[in-house]
Design a protein around this motif. Structure first.
Motif, PDB file in Angstrom:
ATOM      1  N   SER A  58       0.995  -1.116   0.125  1.00  0.00           N
ATOM      2  CA  SER A  58      -0.148   0.021  -0.002  1.00  0.00           C
ATOM      3  C   SER A  58       0.845   1.333  -0.135  1.00  0.00           C
ATOM      4  CB  SER A  58      -0.982  -0.014   1.334  1.00  0.00           C
ATOM      5  OG  SER A  58      -1.828  -1.097   1.183  1.00  0.00           O
ATOM      6  N   ALA A  87       2.488   1.731  -3.418  1.00  0.00           N
ATOM      7  CA  ALA A  87       1.449   2.133  -4.235  1.00  0.00           C
ATOM      8  C   ALA A  87       1.046   3.647  -4.309  1.00  0.00           C
ATOM      9  CB  ALA A  87       0.202   1.480  -4.303  1.00  0.00           C
ATOM     10  N   ASP A  91       2.114   6.989  -6.859  1.00  0.00           N
ATOM     11  CA  ASP A  91       0.637   7.300  -7.775  1.00  0.00           C
ATOM     12  C   ASP A  91       0.865   8.924  -7.929  1.00  0.00           C
ATOM     13  OD1 ASP A  91      -1.605   7.505  -8.501  1.00  0.00           O
ATOM     14  OD2 ASP A  91      -2.659   7.976  -6.364  1.00  0.00           O
ATOM     15  N   GLY A 145      -2.461   6.419 -12.774  1.00  0.00           N
ATOM     16  CA  GLY A 145      -2.387   4.867 -12.477  1.00  0.00           C
ATOM     17  C   GLY A 145      -1.169   4.319 -12.055  1.00  0.00           C
ATOM     18  N   VAL A 146      -1.487   3.022 -11.396  1.00  0.00           N
ATOM     19  CA  VAL A 146      -0.220   2.363 -10.758  1.00  0.00           C
ATOM     20  C   VAL A 146      -0.195   0.926 -11.348  1.00  0.00           C
ATOM     21  CG1 VAL A 146       0.674   1.443  -8.713  1.00  0.00           C
ATOM     22  CG2 VAL A 146      -0.208   4.040  -8.680  1.00  0.00           C
ATOM     23  N   VAL A 171       1.062  -2.590 -10.903  1.00  0.00           N
ATOM     24  CA  VAL A 171       1.671  -3.623  -9.972  1.00  0.00           C
ATOM     25  C   VAL A 171       2.277  -4.885 -10.428  1.00  0.00           C
ATOM     26  CG1 VAL A 171       1.571  -4.652  -7.527  1.00  0.00           C
ATOM     27  CG2 VAL A 171      -0.003  -2.568  -8.049  1.00  0.00           C
ATOM     28  N   LEU A 208      -5.585   0.638  -2.172  1.00  0.00           N
ATOM     29  CA  LEU A 208      -4.629   1.227  -3.114  1.00  0.00           C
ATOM     30  C   LEU A 208      -5.267   2.423  -3.793  1.00  0.00           C
ATOM     31  CD1 LEU A 208      -3.809  -2.401  -4.195  1.00  0.00           C
ATOM     32  CD2 LEU A 208      -2.273  -0.970  -2.726  1.00  0.00           C
ATOM     33  N   THR A 245      -5.306   1.502  -9.849  1.00  0.00           N
ATOM     34  CA  THR A 245      -4.273   0.546  -9.781  1.00  0.00           C
ATOM     35  C   THR A 245      -4.586  -0.729 -10.087  1.00  0.00           C
ATOM     36  OG1 THR A 245      -3.434   1.545  -7.469  1.00  0.00           O
ATOM     37  CG2 THR A 245      -2.761  -0.464  -7.865  1.00  0.00           C
ATOM     38  N   ARG A 246      -3.536  -1.381 -10.856  1.00  0.00           N
ATOM     39  CA  ARG A 246      -3.835  -2.518 -11.552  1.00  0.00           C
ATOM     40  C   ARG A 246      -2.698  -3.594 -11.409  1.00  0.00           C
ATOM     41  NH1 ARG A 246      -7.077  -2.300 -16.356  1.00  0.00           N
ATOM     42  NH2 ARG A 246      -7.008  -4.610 -16.253  1.00  0.00           N
TER      43      ARG A 246
END
Lengths: 199, 136
Positions: free
Chosen positions: B57, B60, B64, B68-69, B71, B92, B96-97
């Motif tokens: 967390s 991320a 940011d 977008g983030v 992972v 998150l 976030t993907r």
């Protein structure tokens, strides 16, 4: 009817049971895993017990949501997100009522187990916690004692299975003959439910 | 393109050293990747092998920039922890993907692509495509 106090007793009993059985769980995890299941769960459920004592959530759903969040953030192994998801989804399915019936719990647990299956991609027979949880939820309509017996039976029945999920699956046929640590800890969780009910 | 902001990359491994080294490697191999926000989240909070939801967390949040983030994870609890955090909804950053990609090759592809100002979908596609690079 089951209130928040019942669910706190469940989690406290689970923490005590996992603490007592941690060495056995780790020993089961040695030949087919990375020998950390007992210590990981002990740390996670100790955090659950501490958080419940500190925050004392007032509804069944909130107790399980808090417990699940603690497991996700403190366990450090795959069992954290799996058990965390089980408890959080079950808690969410219970809603925000002050009391729930055993039937509602059985239905909510089924939702939680389905979420675990989706997360981990495991089906019955894959030699995972699912092999204890699915029969337990099926038997819960009968009684807590029946659920405990079904979970224990399901966990014992993982011994001859070949692992199809997780690290044990890399071992292929060599995973046969070892009882699954995750199914074993799942049976402890279900046994703690019976303990909380005082049956 | 996403308003000039770069997609952030988080690398989750059971090992703190692996996560940190792959982050360094990806930045080094990407040339212009120096500006891409990349954060490793390796091992447990106490320094052991495993996955820490808190480290994931925090990593991320730290990368940011609003674009977008992405992972990337190694295996087992790293994958499951990120999936569980995504399912929570609020643990998150938005957008976030979890990217389905090989860890090292995917990280390099993601950082290189992100350095061009590509959006999250393009970064994700580039990392996934790393699976198709055969070595024999």
């Amino acid at each position: 009817m089951l209130d928040a106090e019942f669910f706190r007793r469940w989690m406290t009993a689970a923490a005590a049971s996992v603490d007592r059985e941690a060495d056995r769980l780790t020993a089961l995890d040695s030949p087919i895993g990375d020998a950390d299941h007992g210590s990981n769960l002990r740390r996670g459920f100790a955090a659950v017990a501490a958080a419940l004592e500190k925050e004392a959530p007032g509804t069944p759903g909130a107790v399980l949501a808090l417990a699940g969040r603690q497991l996700i953030s403190t366990v450090g192994g795959a069992s954290g997100p799996l058990y965390g998801t089980l408890l959080r989804r079950t808690g969410k399915a219970l809603g925000d009522g002050a009391e729930v019936s055993t039937e509602q719990l059985a239905e909510a647990l089924r939702t939680g187990v389905d979420a675990v299956r989706t997360l981990g991609g495991a089906a019955p027979g894959d030699k995972t916690m699912i092999d204890a949880l699915v029969p337990a939820v099926d038997a819960l309509g009968e009684s807590f004692a029946a659920a405990r017996a079904a979970a224990e039976e399901g966990a014992a029945a993982t011994t001859p299975l070949r692992a199809r999920k997780g690290r044990a699956s890399y071992l292929g046929e060599r995973s046969i003959g070892h009882r699954d640590p995750g199914a074993t800890s799942a049976a402890l969780l279900v046994a703690a439910l019976e303990e909380a009910a005082g049956e | 393109m996403s308003d000039g902001e770069l997609v952030g990359i988080v690398l989750v491994s059971h090992s703190a050293e692996v996560a940190a080294s792959v982050a360094e490697l990806a930045k080094a191999l990407s040339g212009g990747g120096g500006a891409v926000p990349v954060a490793p989240a390796g091992g447990t909070a106490s320094g052991g092998f495993g996955t820490s939801a808190e480290l994931v967390s925090a990593a991320a949040a730290s990368v940011d920039r609003g674009a977008g983030v992405a992972v990337l994870t190694d295996l087992g609890s790293a994958v499951l922890t990120v999936k569980a955090l995504l399912a929570e909804g609020d643990e998150l950053p938005e957008r976030t993907r979890l990217v389905d990609a090989p860890f090292v090759e995917g990280a390099v592809a993601a950082v290189v692509t992100a350095s061009t100002g590509a959006d999250l979908a393009a970064v994700e596609a580039a990392a996934e495509e790393a699976y198709s690079y055969r070595k024999t």
